[in-house]
Design a protein around this motif. Sequence first.
Motif, PDB file in Angstrom:
ATOM      1  N   THR A 101      24.870  29.330  99.840  1.00 19.41           N
ATOM      2  CA  THR A 101      24.813  29.282  98.380  1.00 19.41           C
ATOM      3  C   THR A 101      25.242  30.650  97.868  1.00 19.41           C
ATOM      4  O   THR A 101      24.424  31.525  97.600  1.00 19.41           O
ATOM      5  CB  THR A 101      23.403  28.927  97.877  1.00 19.41           C
ATOM      6  N   ALA A 102      26.537  30.842  97.761  1.00 13.20           N
ATOM      7  CA  ALA A 102      27.065  32.168  97.456  1.00 13.20           C
ATOM      8  C   ALA A 102      26.624  32.675  96.091  1.00 13.20           C
ATOM      9  O   ALA A 102      26.524  33.885  95.888  1.00 13.20           O
ATOM     10  CB  ALA A 102      28.595  32.142  97.533  1.00 13.20           C
ATOM     11  N   ASN A 103      26.351  31.765  95.143  1.00 12.02           N
ATOM     12  CA  ASN A 103      25.906  32.190  93.809  1.00 12.02           C
ATOM     13  C   ASN A 103      24.633  33.019  93.878  1.00 12.02           C
ATOM     14  O   ASN A 103      24.326  33.765  92.964  1.00 12.02           O
ATOM     15  CB  ASN A 103      25.604  31.018  92.873  1.00 12.02           C
ATOM     16  N   ASN A 104      23.844  32.858  94.943  1.00 11.55           N
ATOM     17  CA  ASN A 104      22.546  33.533  95.050  1.00 11.55           C
ATOM     18  C   ASN A 104      22.562  34.731  95.991  1.00 11.55           C
ATOM     19  O   ASN A 104      21.532  35.365  96.174  1.00 11.55           O
ATOM     20  CB  ASN A 104      21.486  32.543  95.562  1.00 11.55           C
ATOM     21  N   ILE A 105      23.687  35.022  96.620  1.00 13.63           N
ATOM     22  CA  ILE A 105      23.697  36.025  97.678  1.00 13.63           C
ATOM     23  C   ILE A 105      24.148  37.378  97.124  1.00 13.63           C
ATOM     24  O   ILE A 105      25.325  37.590  96.840  1.00 13.63           O
ATOM     25  CB  ILE A 105      24.599  35.585  98.848  1.00 13.63           C
ATOM     26  N   ALA A 106      23.192  38.287  96.970  1.00 13.67           N
ATOM     27  CA  ALA A 106      23.460  39.587  96.366  1.00 13.67           C
ATOM     28  C   ALA A 106      23.797  40.635  97.416  1.00 13.67           C
ATOM     29  O   ALA A 106      23.196  41.705  97.488  1.00 13.67           O
ATOM     30  CB  ALA A 106      22.246  40.037  95.558  1.00 13.67           C
ATOM     31  N   ILE A 107      24.755  40.308  98.281  1.00 11.83           N
ATOM     32  CA  ILE A 107      25.222  41.261  99.279  1.00 11.83           C
ATOM     33  C   ILE A 107      26.745  41.229  99.326  1.00 11.83           C
ATOM     34  O   ILE A 107      27.379  40.320  98.804  1.00 11.83           O
ATOM     35  CB  ILE A 107      24.649  40.963 100.692  1.00 11.83           C
ATOM     36  N   LYS A 108      27.297  42.243  99.956  1.00  7.17           N
ATOM     37  CA  LYS A 108      28.750  42.390  99.981  1.00  7.17           C
ATOM     38  C   LYS A 108      29.427  41.285 100.765  1.00  7.17           C
ATOM     39  O   LYS A 108      30.473  40.770 100.375  1.00  7.17           O
ATOM     40  CB  LYS A 108      29.108  43.754 100.567  1.00  7.17           C
ATOM     41  N   ASN A 109      28.845  40.903 101.902  1.00 11.84           N
ATOM     42  CA  ASN A 109      29.518  39.978 102.817  1.00 11.84           C
ATOM     43  C   ASN A 109      28.657  38.745 103.065  1.00 11.84           C
ATOM     44  O   ASN A 109      27.719  38.773 103.853  1.00 11.84           O
ATOM     45  CB  ASN A 109      29.815  40.695 104.141  1.00 11.84           C
ATOM     46  N   ALA A 110      28.974  37.646 102.397  1.00  6.08           N
ATOM     47  CA  ALA A 110      28.207  36.413 102.540  1.00  6.08           C
ATOM     48  C   ALA A 110      28.369  35.793 103.922  1.00  6.08           C
ATOM     49  O   ALA A 110      27.617  34.872 104.286  1.00  6.08           O
ATOM     50  CB  ALA A 110      28.613  35.415 101.461  1.00  6.08           C
ATOM     51  N   SER A 111      29.324  36.262 104.700  1.00  2.00           N
ATOM     52  CA  SER A 111      29.515  35.739 106.051  1.00  2.00           C
ATOM     53  C   SER A 111      28.307  36.005 106.944  1.00  2.00           C
ATOM     54  O   SER A 111      28.142  35.347 107.975  1.00  2.00           O
ATOM     55  CB  SER A 111      30.763  36.357 106.694  1.00  2.00           C
ATOM     56  N   LEU A 112      27.462  36.951 106.570  1.00  2.00           N
ATOM     57  CA  LEU A 112      26.239  37.198 107.336  1.00  2.00           C
ATOM     58  C   LEU A 112      25.354  35.955 107.336  1.00  2.00           C
ATOM     59  O   LEU A 112      24.719  35.621 108.337  1.00  2.00           O
ATOM     60  CB  LEU A 112      25.490  38.391 106.752  1.00  2.00           C
ATOM     61  N   TYR A 113      25.303  35.258 106.216  1.00  2.00           N
ATOM     62  CA  TYR A 113      24.526  34.019 106.133  1.00  2.00           C
ATOM     63  C   TYR A 113      25.269  32.856 106.787  1.00  2.00           C
ATOM     64  O   TYR A 113      24.655  31.967 107.382  1.00  2.00           O
ATOM     65  CB  TYR A 113      24.191  33.698 104.678  1.00  2.00           C
ATOM     66  N   TRP A 114      26.586  32.847 106.648  1.00  2.00           N
ATOM     67  CA  TRP A 114      27.407  31.824 107.327  1.00  2.00           C
ATOM     68  C   TRP A 114      27.171  31.898 108.839  1.00  2.00           C
ATOM     69  O   TRP A 114      27.019  30.870 109.508  1.00  2.00           O
ATOM     70  CB  TRP A 114      28.874  32.069 106.989  1.00  2.00           C
ATOM     71  N   ASP A 115      27.117  33.103 109.356  1.00  2.00           N
ATOM     72  CA  ASP A 115      26.874  33.329 110.777  1.00  2.00           C
ATOM     73  C   ASP A 115      25.515  32.768 111.194  1.00  2.00           C
ATOM     74  O   ASP A 115      25.376  32.130 112.246  1.00  2.00           O
ATOM     75  CB  ASP A 115      26.948  34.829 111.067  1.00  2.00           C
ATOM     76  N   GLN A 116      24.501  32.980 110.370  1.00  2.00           N
ATOM     77  CA  GLN A 116      23.182  32.428 110.672  1.00  2.00           C
ATOM     78  C   GLN A 116      23.224  30.903 110.735  1.00  2.00           C
ATOM     79  O   GLN A 116      22.615  30.290 111.615  1.00  2.00           O
ATOM     80  CB  GLN A 116      22.184  32.851 109.592  1.00  2.00           C
ATOM     81  N   ALA A 117      23.934  30.291 109.795  1.00  2.00           N
ATOM     82  CA  ALA A 117      23.994  28.830 109.739  1.00  2.00           C
ATOM     83  C   ALA A 117      24.642  28.238 110.992  1.00  2.00           C
ATOM     84  O   ALA A 117      24.265  27.153 111.450  1.00  2.00           O
ATOM     85  CB  ALA A 117      24.752  28.396 108.485  1.00  2.00           C
ATOM     86  N   ILE A 118      25.611  28.927 111.540  1.00  2.19           N
ATOM     87  CA  ILE A 118      26.339  28.436 112.712  1.00  2.19           C
ATOM     88  C   ILE A 118      25.599  28.754 114.014  1.00  2.19           C
ATOM     89  O   ILE A 118      25.878  28.166 115.056  1.00  2.19           O
ATOM     90  CB  ILE A 118      27.766  29.033 112.708  1.00  2.19           C
ATOM     91  N   SER A 119      24.617  29.646 113.959  1.00  2.00           N
ATOM     92  CA  SER A 119      24.016  30.187 115.182  1.00  2.00           C
ATOM     93  C   SER A 119      23.420  29.144 116.133  1.00  2.00           C
ATOM     94  O   SER A 119      23.573  29.300 117.357  1.00  2.00           O
ATOM     95  CB  SER A 119      22.966  31.247 114.824  1.00  2.00           C
ATOM     96  N   PRO A 120      22.760  28.061 115.676  1.00  5.35           N
ATOM     97  CA  PRO A 120      22.239  27.100 116.661  1.00  5.35           C
ATOM     98  C   PRO A 120      23.343  26.417 117.460  1.00  5.35           C
ATOM     99  O   PRO A 120      23.172  26.145 118.660  1.00  5.35           O
ATOM    100  CB  PRO A 120      21.487  26.078 115.793  1.00  5.35           C
ATOM    101  N   THR A 121      24.468  26.143 116.808  1.00  7.92           N
ATOM    102  CA  THR A 121      25.600  25.511 117.494  1.00  7.92           C
ATOM    103  C   THR A 121      26.251  26.480 118.471  1.00  7.92           C
ATOM    104  O   THR A 121      26.515  26.136 119.632  1.00  7.92           O
ATOM    105  CB  THR A 121      26.627  25.025 116.455  1.00  7.92           C
ATOM    106  N   ARG A 122      26.490  27.692 117.999  1.00  6.28           N
ATOM    107  CA  ARG A 122      27.126  28.697 118.855  1.00  6.28           C
ATOM    108  C   ARG A 122      26.253  29.025 120.068  1.00  6.28           C
ATOM    109  O   ARG A 122      26.753  29.184 121.190  1.00  6.28           O
ATOM    110  CB  ARG A 122      27.402  29.964 118.041  1.00  6.28           C
ATOM    111  N   ALA A 123      24.937  29.126 119.865  1.00  2.88           N
ATOM    112  CA  ALA A 123      24.027  29.476 120.953  1.00  2.88           C
ATOM    113  C   ALA A 123      24.040  28.447 122.073  1.00  2.88           C
ATOM    114  O   ALA A 123      23.774  28.778 123.233  1.00  2.88           O
ATOM    115  CB  ALA A 123      22.604  29.647 120.414  1.00  2.88           C
ATOM    116  N   ARG A 124      24.368  27.197 121.732  1.00  2.82           N
ATOM    117  CA  ARG A 124      24.415  26.130 122.734  1.00  2.82           C
ATOM    118  C   ARG A 124      25.811  25.927 123.308  1.00  2.82           C
ATOM    119  O   ARG A 124      26.034  25.009 124.094  1.00  2.82           O
ATOM    120  CB  ARG A 124      23.892  24.823 122.113  1.00  2.82           C
TER     121      ARG A 124
END
Length: 384
Positions: A101-124
């Motif tokens: 939800t980029a409208n709510n992300i008050a940081i420079k690089n929203a990809s940090l949250y994108w990375d978290q979202a993908i992490s269960p798939t990547r870890a497996r």
Amino acid sequence: MMMMMMMGRRVRVLCCFTTFTYLYIYSLVVALPTIPDGDHHLLLPGAGQSFKIALFADLHFGEAASTDWGPLQDVNSLRVMSTVLDHEIPDFVIYLGDVITANNIAIKNASLYWDQAISPTRARGIPWASVFGNHDDAAFEWPMEWFSGPGIPEIRCPVANSSCSGEEDCSFKGTHRLELMKNEIALSSLSYSRYGPKELWPSVSNYVLQVSSSNNPGSPVAFLYFLDSGGGSYPEVLSSGQAEWFRRKALEINPDSRVPELIFWHIPSRAYKKAAPRFGIHKPCVGSINKERVATQDAENGIMKLLAERVSVKAIFVGHNHGLDWCCPYKKLWLCFARHTGYGGYGNWARGARIIEITQQPFSIKSWIRMEDGSVHSELVLSP
């Protein structure tokens, strides 16, 4: 004087994006590497075995990140995805838009949250692909509570999940589609996502993947088409240019419509309103929740006419509406919603994920929904 200094500070932050937007996007375009088509074939395990896909829709990572509620929802979303992955053990995962939800992300690089979202798939070690939704690169919206005090609100940047070290890093310029995709692809060789043809930009996630038999990688079993349905930084629409791209690409790789095709985008087309069940879900529709009206794209620019006329197109899969999870027939194909997977976003319905299974011999495409408690429902055959 103090008020003027504060106003000047805010103006510098807000104007930074508008001043350098075109140079910024140009720098991204120049930096993008070419990804050859041949590197993006998916293989069935073997004759008679199935290829299973899990759809994760509307995760909304990073929503309300500055509150106690927001980070907890991300933890809950990770649990849902882990449950689905451990029960189904899919061969492939598709992130079906509104990953963040980029409208709510008050940081420079929203990809940090994108990375978290993908992490269960990547870890497996499971490969994945993604399409964009209307929240993924939406402009930051200043929270109303920041304005509760007198004057201009101070710049705020959360420390958790952030690389911000100073005011310039917290300028909330947003992370555009190109940068999000660039960062995802750079993250891991498991990503099968694509930048899409440059002539379609700012519509980015437009590409096709081929599913083949491991016994004969050159022979396609199915084609998976991904289309960017807009929203956020531009209107919620599939353009006539995207429709023409699909037409040309389909004629190129599947000229006789012999190979089945599945289509994935985020925001429902207007055809979904025509196909929608009334007052519950009744056959031939299959599903478990029908709790809101279909929220469609802003316009219809020809893509549905093309898809409905191609006998090879078996189904379209979308997210966006959290309170819908049905599949309904529309002419000769199926229109399907995924199940709301994330705890971010609106609605309190139980979370889950739509599963798609492609079997080569005998050929079939089946689907069902796996819930966060491990249960299964809404099984149906999309193509015999």
